[in-house]
Design an enzyme around this catalytic site. Sequence first.
Site, short mmCIF file in Angstrom:
data_model
loop_
_atom_site.label_atom_id
_atom_site.label_comp_id
_atom_site.label_asym_id
_atom_site.label_seq_id
_atom_site.Cartn_x
_atom_site.Cartn_y
_atom_site.Cartn_z
N ARG A 59 31.45 -6.57 11.15
CA ARG A 59 30.23 -7.38 11.25
C ARG A 59 30.13 -8.44 12.59
NH1 ARG A 59 29.71 -11.62 8.20
NH2 ARG A 59 30.99 -10.61 6.50
N TYR A 112 3.12 -6.79 16.34
CA TYR A 112 3.72 -6.05 15.35
C TYR A 112 3.42 -6.37 13.98
CZ TYR A 112 6.76 -2.98 12.14
OH TYR A 112 6.89 -2.40 11.17
N ASP A 184 8.99 -10.13 23.05
CA ASP A 184 9.18 -8.76 22.47
C ASP A 184 8.90 -7.78 23.54
OD1 ASP A 184 8.97 -6.24 21.29
OD2 ASP A 184 8.59 -7.04 19.29
N LYS A 209 12.57 2.75 19.27
CA LYS A 209 11.39 3.28 20.10
C LYS A 209 12.10 3.76 21.21
CE LYS A 209 8.98 1.55 16.76
NZ LYS A 209 9.76 0.22 16.28
N1 LCS Z 1 8.54 -4.93 17.79
C1 LCS Z 1 7.65 -4.08 17.93
C2 LCS Z 1 6.53 -4.43 19.24
C3 LCS Z 1 7.43 -3.09 17.28
O1 LCS Z 1 6.42 -2.16 17.38
C4 LCS Z 1 8.25 -2.82 16.28
C5 LCS Z 1 8.15 -1.51 15.14
C6 LCS Z 1 9.12 -3.77 15.78
C7 LCS Z 1 9.29 -4.77 16.78
C8 LCS Z 1 10.12 -3.71 14.66
O2 LCS Z 1 11.27 -2.83 15.07
P1 LCS Z 1 11.97 -1.80 13.93
O3 LCS Z 1 12.67 -3.11 13.21
O4 LCS Z 1 11.10 -0.91 13.44
O5 LCS Z 1 13.08 -1.44 14.93
N2 LCS Z 1 6.95 -1.07 15.22
C9 LCS Z 1 6.55 0.04 14.47
C10 LCS Z 1 5.18 0.59 14.69
O6 LCS Z 1 4.32 0.18 15.43
N3 LCS Z 1 5.43 1.48 13.64
O7 LCS Z 1 6.28 1.66 12.73
C11 LCS Z 1 7.25 0.75 13.22
#
Ligand code: LCS
Length: 399
Positions: A59, A112, A184, A209
């Site tokens: 961790r 998001y 972000d 992504k």
């Molecule tokens: N930041 C952005 C701009 C995102 O689009 C997402 C997830 C996150 C942070 C969070 O990331 P994760 O924890 O999922 O790795 N966006 C998503 C979306 O547009 N659809 O499903 C997840």
Amino acid sequence: MKNFELKFNAKAIHAGSKPCPATGAHIGPIYRSSTFVMDNVEQAIRISQGEEEGYSYGRFGNPTETELEEKMAALENGENALATASGMAAITTTLMTFLKNGDHLIAGDIIYGCTYGLIRDILTKYGIEVTFVDTSDLENIKKAIQPNTKVIYIETPCNPVLRIADIGGAAEIAHNNGASLIVDSTFATPFLQNPLDLGADVVVHSATKYLGGHGDIVGGIIVSSKEIISKIRDPHLQFFGGIISPGDAFLIIRGLKTLGIRMKAHCESAQAVAEYLEEHPMVEKVYYPGLPSHPQHELAKKQMRGFGGMMSFDVKGGFEGGKTVMNNVKLISLATSLGCIDSLIQHSPSMSHFTMSKEERGKVGIMEGQVRLSVGIEEAENIIEDLENALEEVKKLGV
Ligand code: LCS
């Protein structure tokens, strides 16, 4: 021998990566181990007190995680990085490091959906004051500043309508007021923009992504100075526990090696698809920063090295029109998430932005029938043919 500076692909392939020191295996191994064996108690004490560098417990860090962190720090021109279990783990851990009871946070009003929910519902529960503003206009950020403002949080381009915020301008406002700027940059990736170079204090990514790129992991990354990363890592990430698994770190490392060539293909196909959609009689509006009609097209040209693979569009006929497109594509998958090699389509109000109420979405212009498209690296002709067939079905609705 003359020194030379590595270009993007060379950095993405080589930074942080080396052959296995024990066997010479070309590709570094996945260190699947939850704990690390000490030479003696004296060493255990030195490592726990930070007097000696080394691994002690999964961790707290792992060599596969370090390889990923060194690669991402190099690509974002940061001093250090920290890999996390998800993009949300990166965001929560960073915000909880910077903020405490009584502080004020300014955040984008279109971000998001889960980040929006985290800020609106969870941070406020811990006595953190929040103001959501349209961060594409610096005046709105300036006006929202309070004496206790500690963080400005922007997403650029933002999910789902691709609004762009001026990173350098927001950093200046933050620093003139004793606050920090967190960006972000998931939609842009380090191939298209480097927020730290423009003045941001921290950049966060959902590695789920484009960084991973193949839709087979969930992960996150934070990049910043050594000092800030060490504060986020120890104690915040150590205590919150949202660490990445070594296997997922390995897949992100592999994904990053082709980030540059993938992003080029995403950008090229997305530009062609956006231009096609903008001309289509069944499409009302296209949100893509590469189109001159985009309100921050000039800022995007200045701040980014390309416009990315993400876009949204409003179809004639509102919800019925949008639904008909999403239910009739064949090559493109109806799925949330983004940044995969294959194209994904989704209904933003019910999928990525379900945490916002209809009123909240309406206020900021996330339309009820809005379609978001993550353009993959398939040839643009095929993506367009798939959309053409689906849009033919919209014509039949007689809207
Ligand atoms: N930041 C952005 C701009 C995102 O689009 C997402 C997830 C996150 C942070 C969070 O990331 P994760 O924890 O999922 O790795 N966006 C998503 C979306 O547009 N659809 O499903 C997840």
